[in-house]
Design a protein around this motif. Structure first.
Motif, short mmCIF file in Angstrom:
data_model
loop_
_atom_site.label_atom_id
_atom_site.label_comp_id
_atom_site.label_asym_id
_atom_site.label_seq_id
_atom_site.Cartn_x
_atom_site.Cartn_y
_atom_site.Cartn_z
N VAL A 12 54.75 19.02 -25.24
CA VAL A 12 54.73 19.69 -24.14
C VAL A 12 55.85 20.55 -23.93
O VAL A 12 56.97 19.99 -23.68
CB VAL A 12 54.23 19.37 -22.68
CG1 VAL A 12 53.75 20.69 -21.84
CG2 VAL A 12 52.81 18.71 -23.16
N ALA A 14 57.43 23.04 -21.01
CA ALA A 14 57.06 23.64 -19.76
C ALA A 14 58.30 24.60 -19.26
O ALA A 14 59.27 24.34 -19.54
CB ALA A 14 56.84 22.32 -18.73
N VAL A 23 51.92 18.88 -15.49
CA VAL A 23 51.06 18.69 -16.66
C VAL A 23 51.08 17.18 -16.92
O VAL A 23 50.25 16.67 -17.45
CB VAL A 23 51.44 19.66 -17.57
CG1 VAL A 23 52.96 19.64 -18.29
CG2 VAL A 23 50.51 19.41 -18.85
N TYR A 85 51.92 22.37 -26.57
CA TYR A 85 51.43 23.07 -25.33
C TYR A 85 52.33 23.66 -24.71
O TYR A 85 53.41 23.13 -24.40
CB TYR A 85 50.67 21.82 -24.48
CG TYR A 85 49.79 22.13 -23.36
CD1 TYR A 85 48.45 21.69 -23.43
CD2 TYR A 85 50.29 22.64 -22.11
CE1 TYR A 85 47.66 22.22 -22.56
CE2 TYR A 85 49.59 22.71 -21.15
CZ TYR A 85 48.02 22.56 -21.55
OH TYR A 85 47.22 22.87 -20.20
N LYS A 87 53.10 25.18 -21.36
CA LYS A 87 52.73 25.04 -20.11
C LYS A 87 53.38 26.25 -18.98
O LYS A 87 54.76 26.20 -19.03
CB LYS A 87 52.94 23.90 -19.52
CG LYS A 87 52.23 23.19 -18.09
CD LYS A 87 53.00 23.78 -16.96
CE LYS A 87 52.17 23.73 -15.76
NZ LYS A 87 52.62 24.21 -14.38
N THR A 225 48.20 27.54 -24.90
CA THR A 225 49.29 27.99 -23.91
C THR A 225 48.29 27.88 -22.53
O THR A 225 47.24 28.39 -22.42
CB THR A 225 49.76 29.28 -24.18
OG1 THR A 225 48.84 30.44 -23.51
CG2 THR A 225 50.09 29.34 -25.49
N SER A 228 48.57 23.65 -16.34
CA SER A 228 48.42 22.34 -16.53
C SER A 228 46.81 21.94 -16.54
O SER A 228 46.53 21.01 -17.08
CB SER A 228 48.97 21.39 -15.39
OG SER A 228 48.13 21.65 -13.86
N ALA A 231 45.07 20.71 -19.76
CA ALA A 231 45.46 19.14 -20.23
C ALA A 231 44.59 18.35 -19.74
O ALA A 231 44.38 17.12 -20.41
CB ALA A 231 46.93 19.03 -19.66
#
Ligand code: ADP
Length: 425
Positions: A12, A14, A23, A85, A87, A225, A228, A231
């Motif tokens: 991830v 962020a 997240v 991901y 975030k 994308t 949170s 997830a």
């Protein structure tokens, strides 16, 4: 049967600090062992199911955000992550220049992929997306307090329009009608959009089931994308693929004892109410004043002298929190940047001093404030524990008997500080 070695499943990236914790908390809650790192470390990826790299790239120039995000991607790729991901905030905090669009497109390019969803929905915190429009509680984003945000004012609730303005490729919409029909219909929608040349598609979601559907439909995609929320659905997807075995102890953190304290540098509405609640309950609280700091008064030392004899009796609060009109006054005198920096530096110094005085459980309110405190404490890696309120878990500074709860400004119930401290010993 021999147990397969655990390898990194999810990487991830962020775009801010408390967002990273948010997240990570979502993943831990569903049994994924998750570690958060501050910035892109030099060393190898730690052993965990998910690793979250916390950047500070939300409001930096887009080119810097892209460069840092790609560095994080390469580091996570080297650690073997199977899916990535990006975030961002559940209120889609960004400007016409980015950074959500530019970072998402750069990650897609680097992963050799042509499609990703964009979904900030977090229904448990009142953020829902319908017909591509983001709601905060019952209001459109553009009618919410976010329209006055000092750095990323959000004046348009149409996320397709907002994201298109910051993206080179075509932006589309995964409509609720498809999401509500389940994973297969959602995947068909993705295929239709891809055929139309859409690279980023805002996805509707109004409840947790929608987030789970989206997570499942994204199973074959290298990049998600989102805020949170999405997830929430990922651990079940990974479990179905045999990539993880949920770990009931994933959120366990050790008991650390010691003293406890709260530091608040957030001036958000929720934090103002939390500080007021603490003071009205007769708990010890000391305010630091930005104008006095600007005059060079040693407020951090004074705060530590004040706290020293009190800590044995219970937690103390040191805060700079003020109502919006007072903050504006201070900012008009000092400038927003200087005022923020003075307060952050002071609270960071207080944090270091409190830890020296034996504080082992520290609640910090404010995203930027949390970044400053974590840096001052020399914390580079956090293990994520259970949630206090949605989006705010306890964390442990890796390898040290020190627990931190890092609260984003508008998160948490009015009794958050007390509730957090009662959860850990
Ligand atoms: P939030 O998560 O609520 O946005 P942040 O910590 O990210 O909180 O941001 C709040 C900013 O306001 C920080 O830079 C902090 O130093 C600054 N600040 C806090 N109190 C005051 C104050 N009384 N006057 C001016 N600025 C302040």
């Amino acid at each position: 049967m021999t147990e397969a070695p655990r390898r990194l499943v999810l990487g991830v990236i962020a775009d801010d600090f408390t967002g990273a914790t948010d997240v990570a908390s979502m993943l831990v809650r569903a049994g994924m062992r998750t570690v958060q790192v501050i910035g892109v470390p030099d060393g190898p990826v730690p052993e965990a199911d998910a690793v979250v790299v916390a950047l500070k790239s939300r409001t930096t120039p887009a080119a810097d955000a892209v460069r840092e995000s790609l560095a994080a991607l390469r580091w996570l790729q080297a650690g073997g992550a199977r899916q990535f991901y990006f975030k961002y905030c559940s209120t889609f905090d960004s400007t016409a220049q980015g950074n959500i669009g530019p970072v998402a497109e750069a990650l897609l390019d680097a992963l050799g992929s042509d499609f990703a969803i964009a979904c900030p929905a977090f229904p448990e915190n009142g953020r829902t997306v319908f017909r591509g429009h983001l709601f905060v509680g019952d209001e459109l984003l553009s009618d919410s307090g976010m329209r006055h945000h000092p750095l990323t004012p959000m004046a348009d609730a149409s996320l397709v329009r907002v994201l298109q303005a910051q993206s080179r490729g075509k932006v589309g919409l995964v409509r609720y009608d498809d999401v509500a029909r389940g994973e297969a219909a959602t995947r068909e929608c993705f295929d239709r959009l891809r055929a139309q040349g859409v690279r980023l598609a805002v996805a509707d979601a109004i409840g947790n089931d929608d987030l789970k559907t989206l997570a499942a439909a994204c199973a074959g995609l290298p990049l998600i994308t989102a805020g949170s929320g999405v997830a929430l659905g990922l651990p079940a997807v990974y479990q179905a693929q045999g990539w993880i075995q949920p770990d009931a102890a994933a959120a366990d953190l050790p008991s650390v004892g010691g003293h406890a304290a709260v530091l608040s540098g957030s001036c958000s509405t929720a934090t103002n109410a939390q500080v007021k609640h603490w003071i009205e309950a007769g708990r010890p609280a000391l305010q630091v004043d930005a104008l006095a700091l600007a005059q060079g008064q040693p407020l951090a030392e004074r705060a530590l002298d004040w706290a020293r004899p009190l800590l044995a009796a219970g937690p103390v609060l040191v805060y700079a929190t003020e109502a919006a009109d007072r903050v504006r006054e201070v900012q008009s005198t000092l400038g927003a940047g200087r005022a923020g920096q003075l307060v952050e530096d002071c609270l960071a110094q207080v944090a270091r001093g409190l830890v020296d005085l034996g504080v082992r459980r520290l609640v910090v309110a404010g995203g930027e404030t949390s970044g400053a405190v974590v840096q001052a404490l020399g914390a580079t890696q956090l293990r994520i524990g259970g949630p206090i309120d949605p989006g705010v878990p306890w964390t442990q500074v890796e390898g040290r008997p020190l627990l931190l709860a890092l609260k984003s400004g508008n998160f948490g119930t009015v009794d958050f500080f007390d509730k957090a401290l009662k959860q850990v010993g």
